[in-house]
Design a protein around this motif. Structure first.
Motif, short mmCIF file in Angstrom:
data_model
loop_
_atom_site.label_atom_id
_atom_site.label_comp_id
_atom_site.label_asym_id
_atom_site.label_seq_id
_atom_site.Cartn_x
_atom_site.Cartn_y
_atom_site.Cartn_z
N PHE A 10 0.69 -1.30 -0.09
CA PHE A 10 0.09 -0.03 0.20
C PHE A 10 0.68 1.18 0.11
O PHE A 10 0.50 2.26 -0.68
CB PHE A 10 -0.92 -0.04 1.16
CG PHE A 10 -1.82 1.39 1.23
CD1 PHE A 10 -2.96 1.18 0.17
CD2 PHE A 10 -1.50 2.36 1.96
CE1 PHE A 10 -3.73 2.58 0.36
CE2 PHE A 10 -2.30 3.40 1.86
CZ PHE A 10 -3.51 3.46 1.11
N THR A 11 1.89 1.33 0.74
CA THR A 11 2.97 2.38 0.65
C THR A 11 3.34 2.76 -0.36
O THR A 11 3.60 3.77 -1.19
CB THR A 11 3.83 2.16 1.88
OG1 THR A 11 3.34 2.30 3.26
CG2 THR A 11 4.96 3.38 1.91
N LEU A 12 4.12 1.62 -1.15
CA LEU A 12 4.39 1.56 -2.64
C LEU A 12 3.34 2.33 -3.44
O LEU A 12 3.43 3.25 -4.45
CB LEU A 12 5.06 0.62 -2.94
CG LEU A 12 6.05 -0.06 -2.31
CD1 LEU A 12 6.72 -1.31 -2.69
CD2 LEU A 12 7.51 0.81 -2.49
N ALA A 13 2.20 1.70 -3.53
CA ALA A 13 1.13 2.03 -4.29
C ALA A 13 0.64 3.70 -4.09
O ALA A 13 0.43 4.38 -5.10
CB ALA A 13 -0.09 1.53 -4.18
N PHE A 72 8.33 -1.79 5.76
CA PHE A 72 7.84 -0.28 5.87
C PHE A 72 6.49 0.05 5.24
O PHE A 72 6.24 -0.09 3.87
CB PHE A 72 9.03 0.64 5.62
CG PHE A 72 10.01 0.80 6.25
CD1 PHE A 72 10.39 1.60 7.23
CD2 PHE A 72 11.31 0.01 5.84
CE1 PHE A 72 11.34 1.76 7.98
CE2 PHE A 72 12.36 0.13 6.83
CZ PHE A 72 12.32 0.92 7.92
N ASP A 73 5.33 -0.04 6.17
CA ASP A 73 4.14 0.57 5.61
C ASP A 73 3.73 1.81 6.33
O ASP A 73 2.89 1.93 6.92
CB ASP A 73 2.92 -0.61 6.20
CG ASP A 73 1.80 -0.71 5.00
OD1 ASP A 73 1.91 0.16 3.87
OD2 ASP A 73 1.08 -1.53 5.09
N SER A 74 4.48 2.64 5.74
CA SER A 74 4.49 4.23 6.36
C SER A 74 3.24 4.66 6.06
O SER A 74 2.84 5.45 7.03
CB SER A 74 5.73 4.97 5.61
OG SER A 74 6.74 4.25 5.81
N TRP A 75 2.61 4.28 4.94
CA TRP A 75 1.29 5.07 4.84
C TRP A 75 0.08 4.21 5.02
O TRP A 75 -1.17 4.91 4.95
CB TRP A 75 1.31 5.69 3.30
CG TRP A 75 2.32 6.25 2.93
CD1 TRP A 75 3.18 6.43 1.99
CD2 TRP A 75 2.93 7.68 3.67
NE1 TRP A 75 4.29 7.16 1.92
CE2 TRP A 75 4.16 8.24 3.18
CE3 TRP A 75 2.44 8.25 4.89
CZ2 TRP A 75 4.73 9.02 3.34
CZ3 TRP A 75 3.26 9.44 5.37
CH2 TRP A 75 4.34 9.71 4.51
#
Length: 384
Positions: free
Chosen positions: A186-189, A244-247
């Protein structure tokens, strides 16, 4: 086995009790840590701690421990101003990754890289611009755009990552754990749809709520690719990998369960099939409202940010998952006494075992290097 006797209202210094006879260790707010196992002296401290073995102190490393607060890194930046050059050149990656290791001797040596590094190999051109951050040149917004995204083949697209990890493993020589990392789907997206960093995440949410099938297709490609990337890093020398799922915490709990959780679980399941003993760490900033859901991913360690009380986080996560964190990075701007007290507070609340001492986020630019040195000195002097 020794353990802390902890008062919720007194955390001025670390205190150690005589030997305990109960098989579980209690931490503040009534949480427990699983019974420790016999230590494996041939493995780094960090791996022993994560696996629930009895250790003399919590292992310590810091997110962004290799970076702009270090004078030695600033010198490299002057010579090589492009972040991508610094992070895609084997010799520079190794040199930068080892800078904090040579000065502070942390228990984890993390690869110097970026979560966006795989994008070029997936036909998503990008750059990381000084003063601006990530820039995606052609943001994705349609099903056609997603169809053109290739699955990532790390050994072809980023061979320098594998070479650097192999060298780091030899250089560190099991005196610390070599850590790799990846970005979560999700973070990359979010980056590739928004076109870079975002404040309100309107584009990714518009896609999620109006064309969910398109977003799911993109998330699936990232999930498959990041599982391969973790496996590649492990095969190259990484002894643990942080996701890392920062977002993801920009999502409501119900949307996290649809657009993040299944793909994190898919990654973990895929990696555990081929690398069952590889510790996986999950970090999502601002995750206080999602802690119980994070454990459903199957990761071995949940990394807490500083907005979650460590004792409460430990209680909510349960005794079977290890915890990482979670000193406020801003503490490193305080006095040495203040830093010491906050370290002791965090370690006491985490309890004895299955804890990796870290910050709740990356080191902030401008942090005094001598305060980072003090953080490591105090952390490594602690004894359970």
């Amino acid at each position: 086995m020794s353990c802390f006797h902890i008062s919720l209202f007194s955390f001025s210094a670390v205190s150690i009790s005589p030997r305990c006879h109960k098989p579980r260790i209690h931490c503040a707010l009534g949480g427990t840590v699983a019974e420790p196992k016999i230590v494996n002296a041939t493995e780094p401290l960090l791996l022993n701690a994560v696996r629930g073995r009895e250790v003399e102190r919590p292992p310590v490393w810091l997110m962004r421990q290799a970076g702009r607060y270090m004078k030695s890194y600033q010198i490299i930046c002057e010579k090589y101003p492009s972040f991508r050059e610094r992070s895609e050149n084997v010799d520079l990656v190794v040199e930068i990754s080892l800078q904090p290791w040579k000065v502070f001797k942390p228990d984890g040596v993390i690869l110097f890289s970026d979560i966006l590094t795989p994008l070029s190999g997936m036909s998503i051109p990008f750059d990381i611009v000084k003063g601006k951050g990530p820039v995606i040149f052609n943001p994705l917004c349609t099903a056609v755009d997603v169809d053109q995204v290739r699955e990532f083949i790390p050994e072809v697209s980023v061979p320098y990552v594998g070479k650097a990890l192999t060298i780091l493993r030899k250089e560190v020589n099991n005196e610390a754990a070599v850590l790799g990392f990846v970005g979560a789907p999700f973070t990359l997206a979010s980056y590739v749809v928004e076109g870079g960093s975002s404040k309100h995440f309107t584009k990714i949410k518009r896609l999620a709520f109006s064309q969910p099938k398109v977003l799911h297709a993109l998330l699936q490609k990232f999930a498959i690719s990041m599982a391969k990337y973790i496996q590649y890093q492990a095969d190259s020398g990484a002894q643990a990998v942080q996701i890392f799922d920062s977002w993801a915490t920009e999502l409501s709990p119900v949307d996290f369960e649809e657009f993040s959780l299944p793909y994190l679980k898919q990654i973990v399941d895929s990696v555990k099939q081929t690398h069952p003993h590889l510790p996986l760490i999950l970090y999502a900033s601002g995750s206080g409202g999602l802690l119980e859901r994070l454990t459903l991913t199957g990761v071995d360690v949940v990394s807490l940010d500083w907005t979650v009380d460590m004792a409460e986080g430990r209680r909510r996560l349960g005794p079977d998952v290890a915890v990482q964190g979670n000193v406020d990075p801003g503490v490193l701007f305080g006095s040495k006494e203040f830093i010491t007290n906050r370290i002791n507070d965090t370690v006491k609340k985490a309890g004895n075992g299955k804890h990796i001492l870290n910050l709740g986020h990356g080191i902030i630019v401008g942090t005094p290097e001598e305060n980072v040195a003090h953080f490591f000195e105090i952390s490594k002097s602690i004894r359970y």
